[in-house]
Write a protein that holds these residues in place. Structure first.
Motif, mmCIF file in Angstrom:
data_model
loop_
_atom_site.group_PDB
_atom_site.id
_atom_site.type_symbol
_atom_site.label_atom_id
_atom_site.label_comp_id
_atom_site.label_asym_id
_atom_site.label_seq_id
_atom_site.Cartn_x
_atom_site.Cartn_y
_atom_site.Cartn_z
ATOM 1 N N MET A 190 31.786 37.864 38.933
ATOM 2 C CA MET A 190 32.182 37.090 37.770
ATOM 3 C C MET A 190 33.702 37.053 37.657
ATOM 4 N N GLU A 191 34.235 35.918 37.199
ATOM 5 C CA GLU A 191 35.680 35.754 37.109
ATOM 6 C C GLU A 191 36.287 36.710 36.082
ATOM 7 N N GLN A 192 35.593 36.911 34.963
ATOM 8 C CA GLN A 192 36.128 37.806 33.935
ATOM 9 C C GLN A 192 36.279 39.225 34.472
ATOM 10 N N GLN A 193 35.292 39.701 35.220
ATOM 11 C CA GLN A 193 35.361 41.055 35.759
ATOM 12 C C GLN A 193 36.475 41.187 36.793
ATOM 13 N N ALA A 194 36.686 40.157 37.600
ATOM 14 C CA ALA A 194 37.743 40.211 38.605
ATOM 15 C C ALA A 194 39.121 40.279 37.964
ATOM 16 N N ALA A 195 39.263 39.730 36.750
ATOM 17 C CA ALA A 195 40.554 39.733 36.065
ATOM 18 C C ALA A 195 40.786 40.990 35.242
ATOM 19 N N ALA A 196 39.863 41.922 35.242
ATOM 20 C CA ALA A 196 39.999 43.132 34.431
ATOM 21 C C ALA A 196 41.096 44.028 34.985
ATOM 22 N N PRO A 197 41.943 44.610 34.128
ATOM 23 C CA PRO A 197 42.988 45.530 34.596
ATOM 24 C C PRO A 197 42.384 46.835 35.105
ATOM 25 N N PRO A 198 43.127 47.614 35.871
ATOM 26 C CA PRO A 198 42.594 48.868 36.436
ATOM 27 C C PRO A 198 42.103 49.849 35.373
ATOM 28 N N GLU A 199 42.783 49.891 34.198
ATOM 29 C CA GLU A 199 42.365 50.821 33.148
ATOM 30 C C GLU A 199 40.950 50.509 32.663
ATOM 31 N N VAL A 200 40.683 49.230 32.448
ATOM 32 C CA VAL A 200 39.353 48.828 31.984
ATOM 33 C C VAL A 200 38.315 49.068 33.073
ATOM 34 N N ARG A 201 38.666 48.808 34.324
ATOM 35 C CA ARG A 201 37.720 49.015 35.426
ATOM 36 C C ARG A 201 37.370 50.499 35.576
ATOM 37 N N ASN A 202 38.368 51.365 35.400
ATOM 38 C CA ASN A 202 38.096 52.804 35.461
ATOM 39 C C ASN A 202 37.203 53.239 34.309
ATOM 40 N N LEU A 203 37.440 52.645 33.142
ATOM 41 C CA LEU A 203 36.590 52.932 31.990
ATOM 42 C C LEU A 203 35.143 52.538 32.270
ATOM 43 N N ILE A 204 34.948 51.338 32.810
ATOM 44 C CA ILE A 204 33.595 50.840 33.074
ATOM 45 C C ILE A 204 32.915 51.664 34.168
ATOM 46 N N ASN A 205 33.660 52.032 35.199
ATOM 47 C CA ASN A 205 33.072 52.854 36.268
ATOM 48 C C ASN A 205 32.593 54.193 35.726
ATOM 49 N N TYR A 206 33.338 54.746 34.773
ATOM 50 C CA TYR A 206 32.903 56.000 34.151
ATOM 51 C C TYR A 206 31.623 55.793 33.341
ATOM 52 N N LEU A 207 31.597 54.747 32.530
ATOM 53 C CA LEU A 207 30.416 54.487 31.707
ATOM 54 C C LEU A 207 29.176 54.205 32.556
ATOM 55 N N ARG A 208 29.387 53.598 33.718
ATOM 56 C CA ARG A 208 28.250 53.234 34.579
ATOM 57 C C ARG A 208 27.792 54.403 35.434
ATOM 58 N N SER A 209 28.598 55.466 35.517
ATOM 59 C CA SER A 209 28.233 56.615 36.344
ATOM 60 C C SER A 209 27.356 57.587 35.559
ATOM 61 N N SER A 210 26.773 58.525 36.278
ATOM 62 C CA SER A 210 25.917 59.529 35.649
ATOM 63 C C SER A 210 26.714 60.546 34.845
ATOM 64 N N LYS A 211 28.028 60.642 35.079
ATOM 65 C CA LYS A 211 28.856 61.601 34.362
ATOM 66 C C LYS A 211 28.930 61.292 32.873
ATOM 67 N N SER A 212 28.796 60.029 32.513
ATOM 68 C CA SER A 212 28.928 59.642 31.109
ATOM 69 C C SER A 212 27.753 60.111 30.265
#
Length: 262
Positions: free
Chosen positions: A1-23
């Motif tokens: 998706m275009e919106q996801q590709a435009a996400a800054p690194p801070e937001v992407r790191n946030l989302i990767n954390y939420l999507r992982s089992s660590k959250s």
């Protein structure tokens, strides 16, 4: 998706954390446009950002309070990693994307992001390499084929040796159980949850039942014991007070008193 590709690194790191089992987010399964999709509750994401595990995430938005967590999660909505949905009835729950997007703790949000695909790519590449290696085995150099053959024979030998030891120790135990009860186990730790070396220590051991710890006395038993001790002590004290004095001793004491008066 275009919106996801435009996400800054801070937001992407946030989302990767939420999507992982660590959250620790509890993901549920629903149906959106005939396709199964994961979704979560907003309150669960807020709690995930307040956990100590989130503090270890590098280059991610800082969160210290619940209001700050809600604000961070709201700011990530425009990148369409997750979207607010409404749930219907049934199992699995049918989902429908809400037109007016907002973040609220009591809302439900569907995932439109599968997380980092690096592990998936590496696993797929390794699988392809193994398949190609097996197919092209006849083309391997002779020395590599010989090494693989020795390695496979060594592994099979170790597995066979393990089964032989297990059978021998069982036969030896049965013999000693009849001849010298209660029987002897060779390598008693062989199937225990210990390390490889500890599995062969000690060499042998009698098959003695494990000693059970002494049962603690009940509260009533302790109170009865204390009462019995107290009764015995009172009886001893009363017996000391009521011991009769011999008549001769009484007469001697009277005479001593008269001599003192005189």
């Amino acid at each position: 998706m275009e919106q996801q590709a435009a996400a800054p690194p801070e937001v992407r790191n946030l989302i990767n954390y939420l999507r992982s089992s660590k959250s620790g987010i509890k993901n549920r399964t629903g149906v959106l446009n005939g396709k199964r999709i994961d979704y979560f509750k907003g309150k669960s994401a807020v709690k995930a950002l307040l956990q100590p595990a989130y503090l270890k995430v590098k280059n991610a938005p800082k969160v210290g309070t619940e209001d700050e967590a809600i604000a961070v999660l709201r700011s990530a909505l425009p990148y369409a990693f997750y979207l607010l949905v409404e749930r219907g009835t049934g199992s699995p729950k049918p989902l429908q994307v809400v037109q007016m997007q907002s973040f609220k703790p009591d809302g439900y949000y569907a995932w439109f992001y599968e997380g980092s695909q690096l592990t998936t790519y590496l696993g797929g590449a390794a699988m392809v390499a193994v398949i190609l290696g097996g197919v092209m085995f006849p083309l391997w150099p002779p020395i590599m084929r010989l090494g693989v053959w020795y390695l496979s024979i060594g592994l099979l030998g170790l597995i066979g040796l393990f089964f032989v030891i297990a059978i021998i120790r069982l036969i030896f135990y049965i013999i000693t159980l009849i001849v010298a009860s209660p029987g002897i186990w060779i390598f008693p730790q062989l199937f225990a949850d210990v390390g490889f070396v500890e599995s062969f220590i000690p060499l042998w051991e009698w098959d003695l039942p494990k000693k059970k710890g002494k049962k603690k006395k009940s509260k009533d038993g302790k109170e009865k014991e204390k009462a019995a001790k107290g009764g015995a002590a009172s009886e001893g004290a009363s017996s000391e007070k009521t011991v009769p004095v011999p008549r001769q001793a009484q007469q001697a004491s009277i005479e001593e008193v008269e001599d003192e008066d005189a």
